[in-house]
Design an enzyme around this catalytic site. Structure first.
Site, short mmCIF file in Angstrom:
data_model
loop_
_atom_site.label_atom_id
_atom_site.label_comp_id
_atom_site.label_asym_id
_atom_site.label_seq_id
_atom_site.Cartn_x
_atom_site.Cartn_y
_atom_site.Cartn_z
N LYS A 183 -0.96 0.59 5.30
CA LYS A 183 -2.13 -0.36 5.96
C LYS A 183 -1.30 -1.37 6.73
O LYS A 183 -1.58 -1.78 7.82
CB LYS A 183 -2.72 -1.22 4.90
CG LYS A 183 -3.58 -0.23 3.74
CD LYS A 183 -4.16 -1.19 2.49
CE LYS A 183 -3.10 -1.91 1.71
NZ LYS A 183 -2.44 -0.80 1.06
N ARG B 189 -9.35 -7.30 -3.01
CA ARG B 189 -8.51 -6.21 -3.69
C ARG B 189 -9.43 -5.92 -5.12
O ARG B 189 -8.99 -5.49 -5.69
CB ARG B 189 -7.49 -6.71 -3.88
CG ARG B 189 -6.31 -5.83 -3.53
CD ARG B 189 -4.78 -6.33 -3.78
NE ARG B 189 -3.79 -5.41 -3.74
CZ ARG B 189 -2.93 -5.47 -2.71
NH1 ARG B 189 -3.22 -6.38 -1.65
NH2 ARG B 189 -2.03 -4.84 -2.58
N ARG C 162 10.77 1.90 1.74
CA ARG C 162 10.33 0.81 2.59
C ARG C 162 11.27 -0.21 2.72
O ARG C 162 11.80 -0.74 1.57
CB ARG C 162 8.96 0.23 2.14
CG ARG C 162 8.63 -1.14 2.56
CD ARG C 162 7.02 -1.43 2.46
NE ARG C 162 6.67 -1.51 1.05
CZ ARG C 162 5.39 -1.57 0.76
NH1 ARG C 162 4.43 -1.52 1.68
NH2 ARG C 162 4.83 -1.44 -0.53
N ARG D 122 11.67 -4.73 -1.02
CA ARG D 122 10.68 -5.73 -2.04
C ARG D 122 10.81 -5.72 -3.33
O ARG D 122 11.03 -4.66 -3.97
CB ARG D 122 9.11 -5.49 -1.90
CG ARG D 122 9.05 -6.24 -0.24
CD ARG D 122 7.49 -5.60 0.25
NE ARG D 122 6.36 -5.63 -0.80
CZ ARG D 122 5.15 -5.10 -0.75
NH1 ARG D 122 4.73 -5.06 0.50
NH2 ARG D 122 4.45 -5.13 -1.77
N ARG E 48 1.11 -0.98 -9.87
CA ARG E 48 0.33 -1.35 -8.77
C ARG E 48 -0.58 -0.13 -8.49
O ARG E 48 -1.73 -0.38 -7.92
CB ARG E 48 1.47 -1.52 -7.47
CG ARG E 48 2.07 -2.93 -7.79
CD ARG E 48 3.10 -3.01 -6.89
NE ARG E 48 2.84 -2.86 -5.34
CZ ARG E 48 3.62 -2.53 -4.48
NH1 ARG E 48 5.01 -2.30 -4.80
NH2 ARG E 48 3.37 -2.61 -3.06
P1 ADP Z 1 1.07 -0.71 2.73
O1 ADP Z 1 1.02 -2.02 3.56
O2 ADP Z 1 -0.27 0.19 2.79
O3 ADP Z 1 1.86 -0.94 1.38
P2 ADP Z 1 3.24 0.13 4.64
O4 ADP Z 1 2.58 -0.05 6.02
O5 ADP Z 1 4.18 -1.02 4.51
O6 ADP Z 1 1.87 0.39 3.52
O7 ADP Z 1 3.88 1.51 4.76
C1 ADP Z 1 4.86 1.71 3.58
C2 ADP Z 1 5.96 2.43 3.99
O8 ADP Z 1 5.54 3.69 4.62
C3 ADP Z 1 6.83 1.70 5.01
O9 ADP Z 1 8.19 1.91 4.67
C4 ADP Z 1 6.42 2.23 6.31
O10 ADP Z 1 7.48 2.09 7.25
C5 ADP Z 1 5.96 3.93 6.04
N1 ADP Z 1 5.10 4.46 6.74
C6 ADP Z 1 3.81 3.74 7.12
N2 ADP Z 1 3.09 4.79 7.78
C7 ADP Z 1 3.68 6.00 7.71
C8 ADP Z 1 3.55 7.34 8.26
N3 ADP Z 1 2.42 7.58 8.89
N4 ADP Z 1 4.63 8.03 8.05
C9 ADP Z 1 5.79 8.07 7.34
N5 ADP Z 1 5.86 6.66 6.85
C10 ADP Z 1 5.01 5.84 7.00
P1 AMP Z 2 0.83 -5.98 -0.41
O1 AMP Z 2 1.93 -6.62 0.54
O2 AMP Z 2 -0.45 -5.71 0.03
O3 AMP Z 2 1.31 -4.71 -1.30
O4 AMP Z 2 0.71 -7.07 -1.86
C1 AMP Z 2 1.68 -7.31 -2.55
C2 AMP Z 2 1.39 -8.14 -3.80
O5 AMP Z 2 0.62 -9.35 -3.74
C3 AMP Z 2 0.13 -7.30 -4.66
O6 AMP Z 2 0.73 -6.40 -5.70
C4 AMP Z 2 -0.54 -8.66 -5.44
O7 AMP Z 2 0.38 -8.78 -6.73
C5 AMP Z 2 -0.50 -9.53 -4.58
N1 AMP Z 2 -1.61 -9.66 -3.54
C6 AMP Z 2 -1.80 -9.50 -2.21
N2 AMP Z 2 -3.11 -9.26 -2.08
C7 AMP Z 2 -3.89 -9.69 -3.07
C8 AMP Z 2 -5.08 -9.99 -3.25
N3 AMP Z 2 -6.15 -9.86 -2.20
N4 AMP Z 2 -5.63 -10.12 -4.63
C9 AMP Z 2 -4.45 -10.54 -5.50
N5 AMP Z 2 -3.04 -10.28 -5.56
C10 AMP Z 2 -2.88 -9.83 -4.08
#
Ligand code: ADP
Ligand code: AMP
Length: 217
Positions: free
Chosen positions: A13, A88, A127, A161, A172
């Site tokens: 995302k 969420r 990541r 993270r 999660r």
């Molecule tokens: P989210 O925001 O949904 O948690 P991220 O955008 O942080 O996901 O992506 C999670 C991990 O996967 C990151 O390390 C990112 O670089 C990697 N990633 C994202 N899209 C792809 C893809 N299409 N193919 C391979 N790795 C990806």
């Molecule tokens: P993310 O960066 O989207 O993976 O979010 C990391 C963490 O932040 C989540 O696991 C939650 O603990 C918190 N968080 C992010 N967005 C929300 C939301 N809309 N509602 C509640 N907790 C959130």
């Protein structure tokens, strides 16, 4: 355009939101990034949020909705925004609807990024995010930075993270299935959902997303 991105943790995302926001010229609003910025600035909100985030739970609705509302009311979001990680759960989706209604606005689309569980687990394990801004995201093997441990965008230090540990990821994912997935049906009943496969190269996923948004217009 006003767009919501939904999908399991690790679906991509944040990665897609950065690109889509640039193409569509709207701000990328990630509640996770806002919480992490609060944590690094050691605000009261950050201290509160950290305990929930580290356990893989959702931060309580009251503070999350207030924070998201405040961000959406900034001048740069007047013409539209791309929400990443908010709403969420169904209560947050209802709160967002109410907020938009009072402003006489509505969502244009909800993009549902689909990816198999084993893939998101691998993505999360590798990541790495930037200390300066957690919207700068890399993966040790899939999308590595040019220099190991250093952010390509701003030169900041890359780190893993705290909530990307194997144990927290399981929690999660469970929270995603029980609390977040129901918003997909909520938005389906409003005819807003476009589901796209989030597997394959990053560029390819962006192409699918833009295609789906075009179809929705
Ligand atoms: P989210 O925001 O949904 O948690 P991220 O955008 O942080 O996901 O992506 C999670 C991990 O996967 C990151 O390390 C990112 O670089 C990697 N990633 C994202 N899209 C792809 C893809 N299409 N193919 C391979 N790795 C990806
Ligand atoms: P993310 O960066 O989207 O993976 O979010 C990391 C963490 O932040 C989540 O696991 C939650 O603990 C918190 N968080 C992010 N967005 C929300 C939301 N809309 N509602 C509640 N907790 C959130």
């Amino acid at each position: 355009m006003r767009i919501v991105l939904v999908g399991p943790p690790g679906a991509g995302k944040g990665t897609q939101a950065t690109r889509l926001a640039e193409t569509l010229q709207i701000p990328h609003i990630s509640t996770g990034d806002l919480f992490r910025a609060n944590i690094s600035q050691q605000t009261e909100l950050g201290k509160l949020a950290k305990s929930y985030m580290d356990a893989g739970n959702l931060v309580p609705d009251e503070v999350t909705i207030a924070m998201a509302k405040d961000r959406m009311e900034q001048p740069d979001a007047e013409g539209g925004f791309l929400l990443d990680g908010f709403p969420r759960n169904v209560s947050q989706a209802e709160a967002l609807d109410e907020l938009l209604e009072t402003e006489d606005m509505k969502l244009d689309a909800v993009l549902d990024l689909e990816a198999p569980e084993d893939e998101v687990v691998k993505r999360i394990a590798g990541r790495r995010v930037c200390r300066n801004d957690s919207a700068h995201v890399f993966h040790v093997t899939y999308t590595p930075p040019k220099k190991e441990g250093v952010c390509d965008v701003c030169g900041g230090e890359l780190y893993q993270r705290d909530d990307d540990s194997e144990e927290t990821v399981r929690k999660r994912l469970e929270v995603y299935h029980t609390q977040t997935e129901p918003i997909i049906d909520y938005y389906k009943s409003q005819g807003l959902v476009a589901t796209i496969a989030a597997t394959g190269p990053v560029d390819e996923v962006t192409r699918r997303a833009l295609e789906a948004l075009k179809r929705d217009q």
